[in-house]
Write a protein that holds these residues in place. Structure first.
Motif, PDB file in Angstrom:
ATOM      1  N   LEU A 500     -15.211  -6.729  10.201  1.00  0.00           N
ATOM      2  CA  LEU A 500     -14.015  -6.089   9.656  1.00  0.00           C
ATOM      3  C   LEU A 500     -13.497  -6.800   8.424  1.00  0.00           C
ATOM      4  CD1 LEU A 500     -12.176  -5.410  12.989  1.00  0.00           C
ATOM      5  CD2 LEU A 500     -12.709  -3.670  11.294  1.00  0.00           C
ATOM      6  N   GLY A 501     -13.633  -6.144   7.296  1.00  0.00           N
ATOM      7  CA  GLY A 501     -13.123  -6.704   6.060  1.00  0.00           C
ATOM      8  C   GLY A 501     -11.646  -7.007   6.161  1.00  0.00           C
ATOM      9  N   SER A 502     -11.266  -8.178   5.631  1.00  0.00           N
ATOM     10  CA  SER A 502      -9.890  -8.649   5.593  1.00  0.00           C
ATOM     11  C   SER A 502      -9.409  -9.201   6.937  1.00  0.00           C
ATOM     12  CB  SER A 502      -8.925  -7.552   5.121  1.00  0.00           C
ATOM     13  OG  SER A 502      -7.826  -8.147   4.452  1.00  0.00           O
ATOM     14  N   CYS A 503     -10.126  -8.913   8.014  1.00  0.00           N
ATOM     15  CA  CYS A 503      -9.639  -9.320   9.340  1.00  0.00           C
ATOM     16  C   CYS A 503     -10.275 -10.611   9.839  1.00  0.00           C
ATOM     17  CB  CYS A 503      -9.862  -8.218  10.356  1.00  0.00           C
ATOM     18  SG  CYS A 503      -9.021  -6.717   9.872  1.00  0.00           S
ATOM     19  N   THR A 504     -11.372 -11.024   9.209  1.00  0.00           N
ATOM     20  CA  THR A 504     -11.996 -12.306   9.503  1.00  0.00           C
ATOM     21  C   THR A 504     -12.186 -12.550  10.992  1.00  0.00           C
ATOM     22  OG1 THR A 504     -10.920 -13.145   7.506  1.00  0.00           O
ATOM     23  CG2 THR A 504     -12.017 -14.755   8.882  1.00  0.00           C
ATOM     24  N   MET A 505     -13.095 -11.766  11.555  1.00  0.00           N
ATOM     25  CA  MET A 505     -13.385 -11.911  12.984  1.00  0.00           C
ATOM     26  C   MET A 505     -14.454 -12.975  13.151  1.00  0.00           C
ATOM     27  SD  MET A 505     -11.371  -9.712  14.425  1.00  0.00           S
ATOM     28  CE  MET A 505     -12.012  -9.495  16.079  1.00  0.00           C
ATOM     29  N   VAL A 588      13.220  -6.720  -7.718  1.00  0.00           N
ATOM     30  CA  VAL A 588      12.032  -5.896  -7.970  1.00  0.00           C
ATOM     31  C   VAL A 588      10.783  -6.683  -7.602  1.00  0.00           C
ATOM     32  CG1 VAL A 588      10.600  -4.835  -9.767  1.00  0.00           C
ATOM     33  CG2 VAL A 588      13.085  -4.461  -9.739  1.00  0.00           C
ATOM     34  N   CYS A 589       9.890  -6.036  -6.900  1.00  0.00           N
ATOM     35  CA  CYS A 589       8.669  -6.704  -6.447  1.00  0.00           C
ATOM     36  C   CYS A 589       7.456  -5.916  -6.948  1.00  0.00           C
ATOM     37  CB  CYS A 589       8.679  -6.773  -4.926  1.00  0.00           C
ATOM     38  SG  CYS A 589       7.409  -7.843  -4.250  1.00  0.00           S
ATOM     39  N   LEU A 590       6.624  -6.571  -7.733  1.00  0.00           N
ATOM     40  CA  LEU A 590       5.402  -5.920  -8.238  1.00  0.00           C
ATOM     41  C   LEU A 590       4.289  -6.072  -7.201  1.00  0.00           C
ATOM     42  CD1 LEU A 590       5.258  -7.157 -11.960  1.00  0.00           C
ATOM     43  CD2 LEU A 590       6.347  -5.107 -11.036  1.00  0.00           C
ATOM     44  N   ILE A 591       3.710  -4.962  -6.810  1.00  0.00           N
ATOM     45  CA  ILE A 591       2.639  -5.002  -5.806  1.00  0.00           C
ATOM     46  C   ILE A 591       1.490  -4.094  -6.253  1.00  0.00           C
ATOM     47  CG2 ILE A 591       2.044  -4.610  -3.375  1.00  0.00           C
ATOM     48  CD1 ILE A 591       4.905  -5.043  -2.614  1.00  0.00           C
ATOM     49  N   PRO A 592       0.297  -4.662  -6.366  1.00  0.00           N
ATOM     50  CA  PRO A 592      -0.840  -3.825  -6.762  1.00  0.00           C
ATOM     51  C   PRO A 592      -1.092  -2.715  -5.730  1.00  0.00           C
ATOM     52  CG  PRO A 592      -1.456  -6.155  -6.715  1.00  0.00           C
ATOM     53  CD  PRO A 592      -0.090  -6.054  -6.147  1.00  0.00           C
ATOM     54  N   MET A 593      -1.623  -1.612  -6.213  1.00  0.00           N
ATOM     55  CA  MET A 593      -1.932  -0.474  -5.335  1.00  0.00           C
ATOM     56  C   MET A 593      -2.866  -0.875  -4.196  1.00  0.00           C
ATOM     57  SD  MET A 593      -0.766   2.336  -6.943  1.00  0.00           S
ATOM     58  CE  MET A 593      -0.750   3.259  -8.473  1.00  0.00           C
ATOM     59  N   SER A 594      -3.722  -1.873  -4.475  1.00  0.00           N
ATOM     60  CA  SER A 594      -4.738  -2.237  -3.494  1.00  0.00           C
ATOM     61  C   SER A 594      -4.193  -3.154  -2.404  1.00  0.00           C
ATOM     62  CB  SER A 594      -5.890  -2.943  -4.206  1.00  0.00           C
ATOM     63  OG  SER A 594      -5.390  -4.072  -4.898  1.00  0.00           O
ATOM     64  N   ALA A 595      -2.901  -3.470  -2.454  1.00  0.00           N
ATOM     65  CA  ALA A 595      -2.347  -4.425  -1.487  1.00  0.00           C
ATOM     66  C   ALA A 595      -2.373  -3.861  -0.080  1.00  0.00           C
ATOM     67  CB  ALA A 595      -0.913  -4.778  -1.866  1.00  0.00           C
ATOM     68  N   HIS A 648     -10.266  -6.184  -2.892  1.00  0.00           N
ATOM     69  CA  HIS A 648     -11.533  -5.565  -3.260  1.00  0.00           C
ATOM     70  C   HIS A 648     -12.706  -6.535  -3.081  1.00  0.00           C
ATOM     71  CE1 HIS A 648      -9.186  -2.473  -5.855  1.00  0.00           C
ATOM     72  NE2 HIS A 648      -9.347  -2.077  -4.613  1.00  0.00           N
ATOM     73  N   GLY A 649     -12.390  -7.732  -2.584  1.00  0.00           N
ATOM     74  CA  GLY A 649     -13.460  -8.669  -2.277  1.00  0.00           C
ATOM     75  C   GLY A 649     -14.016  -9.367  -3.498  1.00  0.00           C
ATOM     76  N   VAL A 650     -13.179  -9.621  -4.486  1.00  0.00           N
ATOM     77  CA  VAL A 650     -13.643 -10.242  -5.724  1.00  0.00           C
ATOM     78  C   VAL A 650     -12.654 -11.332  -6.135  1.00  0.00           C
ATOM     79  CG1 VAL A 650     -14.102  -9.842  -8.176  1.00  0.00           C
ATOM     80  CG2 VAL A 650     -14.757  -8.101  -6.497  1.00  0.00           C
ATOM     81  N   TRP A 835      -9.933   1.408   3.833  1.00  0.00           N
ATOM     82  CA  TRP A 835      -8.965   0.497   3.231  1.00  0.00           C
ATOM     83  C   TRP A 835      -9.729  -0.650   2.602  1.00  0.00           C
ATOM     84  CZ3 TRP A 835      -7.542  -4.616   3.463  1.00  0.00           C
ATOM     85  CH2 TRP A 835      -6.416  -4.919   2.690  1.00  0.00           C
ATOM     86  N   PRO A 836      -9.400  -1.069   1.408  1.00  0.00           N
ATOM     87  CA  PRO A 836      -8.296  -0.590   0.564  1.00  0.00           C
ATOM     88  C   PRO A 836      -8.609   0.678  -0.208  1.00  0.00           C
ATOM     89  CG  PRO A 836      -9.411  -2.419  -0.514  1.00  0.00           C
ATOM     90  CD  PRO A 836     -10.082  -2.219   0.802  1.00  0.00           C
TER      91      PRO A 836
END
Ligand SMILES: *Cc1c(COP(=O)(O)O)cnc(C)c1O
Length: 949
Positions: A500-505, A588-595, A648-650, A835-836
């Motif tokens: 699972l990407g991002s979940c680090t199992m 104001v909080c800037l957050i990329p779409m991919s967050a 995005h894994g980069v 996701w993402p």
């Protein structure tokens, strides 16, 4: 044998246990991906500008035996007394059957959140039992599958009340008899949202001035009262009534639903989950049916599968943050699944009579205790109670408390003249006699006859836990087999890679888990006096030091119970800092779409405005857009929230620039540390320009996911933010608390601590390199068959990669779902889905998987690609094929077969084991059906015919 008995063999592969590929396998993998060495690969992958300067220095890594010995020494510095402090935390007996078969069983604790229902039917059933239990005990129709702790559950109830109430007023009433930490967390949550919290006596409630009110039942000092009248008054003013109730007390006392309550919350800790110095345990929430769509957290629902058979699934707002982002009901992602499972099994194990007997026994002991004190001339409050009494001792307070400690007992200090006592399931006659001695009374418990001092008018009149699941045969045999059967339905990390990407199992090593069960860690009350917790203090300090070194931050707060709570705590810290600089207007909080969806959901909770930043063609943050938006909002820029390496894994080499821009315009940088597994030992968020990060100890640092929690989301901050970290009513600090306990869920910290001690600095760094190797190996092996969506400038990915499956929708009518379900036939949990990027799979193998397992996965994926090609090229029907029918069950195999592919092909695709084949218990689950027909308590027993056989 290739070596002689006298050849010297250095036994130096201790930390090899954690890392999957052998040196030999690594060589082969490097060859496949075309890198000369592991270091060369890392050089190639990570921009020089982000590399950390000095290696991690933790001293020599320890062996497993050394770690246990060392941790035992430290654990023994904890002085575990019998704590009768109460205040939301009570002694409990974990039935050994549950301790061994659930808490200490990797089949349960290594499972992931049940997003893929077909491979999660076991834990989904256990969690449905939990919901049924909560719904029954509280007398409300709908319950969720756990929240993080009682205090945050209170805060969630407050904001939920605001969402569903029809009044426009902005104040919320809080019963002064709530536990102090509940009041504290509600105040913390209320402030940035502009909610005025009115703390007072329920008698003084002005129902027309509030959108809702919360009452503690029984109150923190033991008072038990009916809130029916208050709730009626609230309803007359379109306001919402919330009761925070002890579920064990509800086995004897009138339930919140019967008082008209709209929402009930509380903790199920005393249902067999040790106090653990504050956590983890499962908090619960239930509500009236009308409000279910506003409920935070996850709800298990009942649906059907492709054959029309009953199947469980996560329903409604599952992953709501990903869909609704800053409009989500809450930011709760990781919750307390494993602990909810334990609590539900406790109820299954004891049944309603057993629970009632436990509650009665506690009550009768409390009544005897009170009587003894009264007979000796002490004034005991209240007149009627469940398990908690308060004794006025005047000037004797100090003496009584000290005397109690000499007797091995902690009592609660209440004000300047009173002492609080809460009894629990573990209390014995000796306990009561020891308490009496602390008050100078010498007598025997036997001298007292049983007596009830429950409030007559508040006795419970309705039944609960009527469902047959709570009426199983009480012998352990039956119980053991039930837990085994459920575990067998699930695919957890003890059977296969969960990529699972991002979940680090990653591996949750047995040795890391063992100290969690030690009495010295598990039985410590969170509000025990400081001089009794030296072991915990040592562990927390040492782990914090190491995490500071790993991240490049100056201080760590351990208070947040999950990654998302860490985000919230981190943003609050930033907000407090801005206020201290006279810049409190920054919002104001800037957050990329991919967050990750929790990022905007957390920003919303601190009252900020989320401004989304575009993604450039190559998947990086669009720097021009970022600068333009930072500039536009310069006046009010509070922070940016970025993830590194990106979702995005980069590894983006523009990260310094992004941080620089944020600082230039007066904002602070929040770096989401969920991907830290790609960085440890090689790069530090604190050096990249981050001011705050949360770390997911349940990802990078080996705490198992438990099927959806527990977790720990500590935050690291730079020095200028240290004083603004969360405080706590019990331990002080300038800011309010974000969690019920000062150190969140400290009883699972031994896991992460053991991990860093076992690995040492170099071992941790090697784990990172291998995580990157494994990610790149998969990307390389799948190249050509699938498009890898994003790569760095040198063509490498970080520790994970995104596989683009969108083209197959057009070419073959195959969706990302079809591929995910087909992987089940090969015995795999699907990668992160959609996701993402919608319609893609994100694969993260982690360093713990060896080459054979990575190959098994790649083979499965490549064969799926061939199956897609068969559709594309017309060799098989676009609707009637192995992908559309996936996953296949044993039932499919044995019944009539009229498919245009063989049984062999359907049930044993590449990757599937022959002997150890994993069979999902259901076919594909119908999500839409489940949402249309939402049932979130156990269906009638007829439907369990199978399970009972
Ligand atoms: C997992 C994750 C989170 C949320 O963590 P929880 O512990 O589930 O609350 C936040 N951001 C990212 C990128 C994640 O992967």
């Amino acid at each position: 044998m290739t070596f002689k008995p006298t050849d010297y063999l250095p036994y130096d592969f201790a930390n090899r246990r954690h890392i999957g590929p052998s040196p030999d396998e690594m060589g082969k993998m490097l060859e496949v991906i075309g890198a000369d060495s592991l270091d060369a690969l890392v050089e190639d992958t990570m921009p020089e500008s982000i590399r950390q300067k000095a290696p991690l220095e933790f001293g020599r890594p320890m062996s497993e035996r050394e770690v246990l010995r060392h941790m035992r020494e430290v654990a023994e510095k904890n002085d575990v007394l019998t704590s009768l402090i109460g205040q939301g935390y009570y002694g409990t007996v974990t039935p050994p059957a549950i301790q061994r078969n659930i808490l200490e069983n990797p089949a349960w604790y290594t499972a992931y959140t049940p997003y893929q229902p077909e491979i999660s039917q076991g834990r989904l059933e256990a969690l449905l039992n939990y919901q049924t239990m909560v719904s029954d005990l509280t007398g409300l129709e709908v319950a969720n599958a756990s929240l993080l702790d009682e205090s945050t559950a209170c805060a969630e109830a407050m904001t939920m009340a605001q969402r569903v109430s029809k009044t426009k007023v902005k104040a919320f009433f809080v019963d002064e008899n709530c536990h102090p930490q509940n009041i504290g967390v509600m105040q913390t949550r209320a402030a940035p949202l502009g909610i005025e919290v009115i703390v007072g006596n329920p008698d003084d409630l002005e129902a027309d001035k509030v959108f809702g009110a919360i009452f503690q039942y029984p109150g923190t000092h033991g008072h038990v009262r009916d809130f029916t009248a208050e709730i009626e008054a609230l309803h007359a003013n379109k306001a919402i009534g919330v009761v925070v109730a002890d579920p064990l007390a509800l086995t004897l006392l009138k339930e919140p639903g019967a008082m008209g309550a709209d929402i009930a919350v509380g903790s199920t800790q005393r249902f067999g989950v040790p106090v653990g110095y504050g956590g983890p345990h499962a908090a619960y929430m239930s509500c009236k049916d009308a409000y279910k769509r506003s409920m935070p957290g996850r709800i298990i629902g009942v649906s059907i599968d492709a054959q029309g058979n009953r199947a469980y699934r996560l329903s409604l707002q599952t992953r709501e943050q990903h869909i609704r982002r800053e409009k989500a009901n809450s930011n709760v992602c990781t919750a307390q699944a494993l602990l909810a499972v334990m609590a539900s099994m406790y109820a299954v194990f004891h049944g309603p009579e057993g629970l009632q007997a436990i509650a009665q026994r506690i009550h009768r002991k409390t009544a005897r205790l009170a009587k003894g004190l009264e007979d000796a001339g002490f004034t005991v409050e209240p007149g009627v109670f469940f398990d908690t009494i308060t004794v006025d001792v005047g000037l004797l307070q100090r003496g009584v408390l000290q005397h109690a400690v000499q007797e091995g007992i902690n009592l609660r200090k209440v004000g300047k003249t009173k002492v609080g006592i809460s009894l629990d399931e573990t209390a014995r006659s000796q306990t009561i006699e020891a308490v009496w001695r602390a008050f100078g009374i010498v007598q025997e418990d036997e001298d007292y006859t049983p007596e009830y001092r429950l409030p007559e008018k508040l006795l419970r009149e309705t039944s609960y836990l009527d469902h047959p699941i709570f009426h199983m045969n009480r012998a352990e045999t039956e119980m053991m087999r039930y837990m085994r059967r459920l575990a067998d339905r699930d695919l957890a990390l003890d059977r296969a890679m969960i990529p699972l990407g991002s979940c680090t199992m990653k591996l949750n090593a047995a040795v890391e888990m063992m100290p969690v069960s030690w009495e010295e860690f598990s039985n410590m009350h969170p509000f025990a006096p400081k001089d009794q917790v030296a072991g915990y203090t040592h562990m927390i300090d040492d782990l914090s030091d190491k995490l500071c070194q790993i991240t490049g931050y100056d201080a760590i707060s351990m208070q947040s119970n999950s990654g998302a709570q860490g985000e919230y705590a981190g943003l609050l810290t930033i907000a407090a800092y801005h206020r201290s600089q006279g810049e409190g207007h920054r919002n104001v909080c800037l957050i990329p779409m991919s967050a990750h969806g929790t990022n905007p959901a957390s920003a919303q909770m601190v009252g900020w405005k989320v401004v989304a930043v575009k993604t450039a063609e190559n998947g990086d943050i669009d720097v021009e857009d970022f600068r333009a938006k930072a500039e536009k909002h310069a006046e009010n820029l509070a922070a940016c929230m970025i993830t590194y390496p990106s979702t995005h894994g980069v590894f983006e080499d523009t990260v310094h620039e992004i941080c620089g821009i944020t600082h230039e315009f007066g904002g602070q940088v929040y770096i989401d540390g969920a991907n830290l597994n790609a960085m440890v030992g090689l790069s530090r968020p604190g050096d990249l320009g981050g001011d705050v990060s949360h770390l997911n100890l349940h990802k990078t640092f080996c705490i198992p996911h438990g099927g959806g929690g527990p977790g720990m989301g500590p935050i690291g901050v730079k020095a200028h933010l240290t004083q603004h970290l969360p405080g706590h009513p019990e331990t002080g600090g300038q800011e309010g608390p974000v969690s019920a306990a000062p150190f969140g869920s400290p009883s699972i910290l031994p896991i992460s601590w053991a991990y860093v001690l076992l690995m040492g600095g170099e071992g941790l760094t090697q784990a990172t390199r291998v995580a990157i190797l494994n990610g790149n190996y998969i990307a390389k092996r799948l190249e050509g068959a699938f498009d890898i969506l994003y790569k760095g400038p040198t063509g490498r990915v970080a520790h994970e990669c995104i596989i683009d499956t969108r083209p197959f929708a057009d070419s073959a009518g195959v969706t990302v779902d079809d591929i995910a379900k087909r992987l089940v036939d090969s015995g795999f949990h699907a990668p992160t889905m959609s996701w993402p990027v919608a319609g893609t799979l994100m694969v993260e193998p982690t360093e713990s998987e060896n080459k054979a397992e990575l190959d098994r996965f790649c083979d499965a994926m490549l064969s799926i690609r061939e199956e897609i090609r068969d559709i594309e090229e017309g060799r098989i029907d676009a609707e009637n094929n192995p992908l559309k029918h996936a996953p296949h069950t044993m039932e499919d195999l044995v019944k009539d077969w009229d498919r245009p592919y063989t049984r062999e092909q359907g049930c044993f695709p590449p990757g599937a084991f022959r002997v150890d084949k994993y069979w999902p218990p259901v076919n594909r689950v119908d999500n839409a059906w489940g949402d249309r027909n939402l049932v979130c308590i156990c269906p009638p027993m007829d439907d369990y015919a199978d399970a009972a056989e």
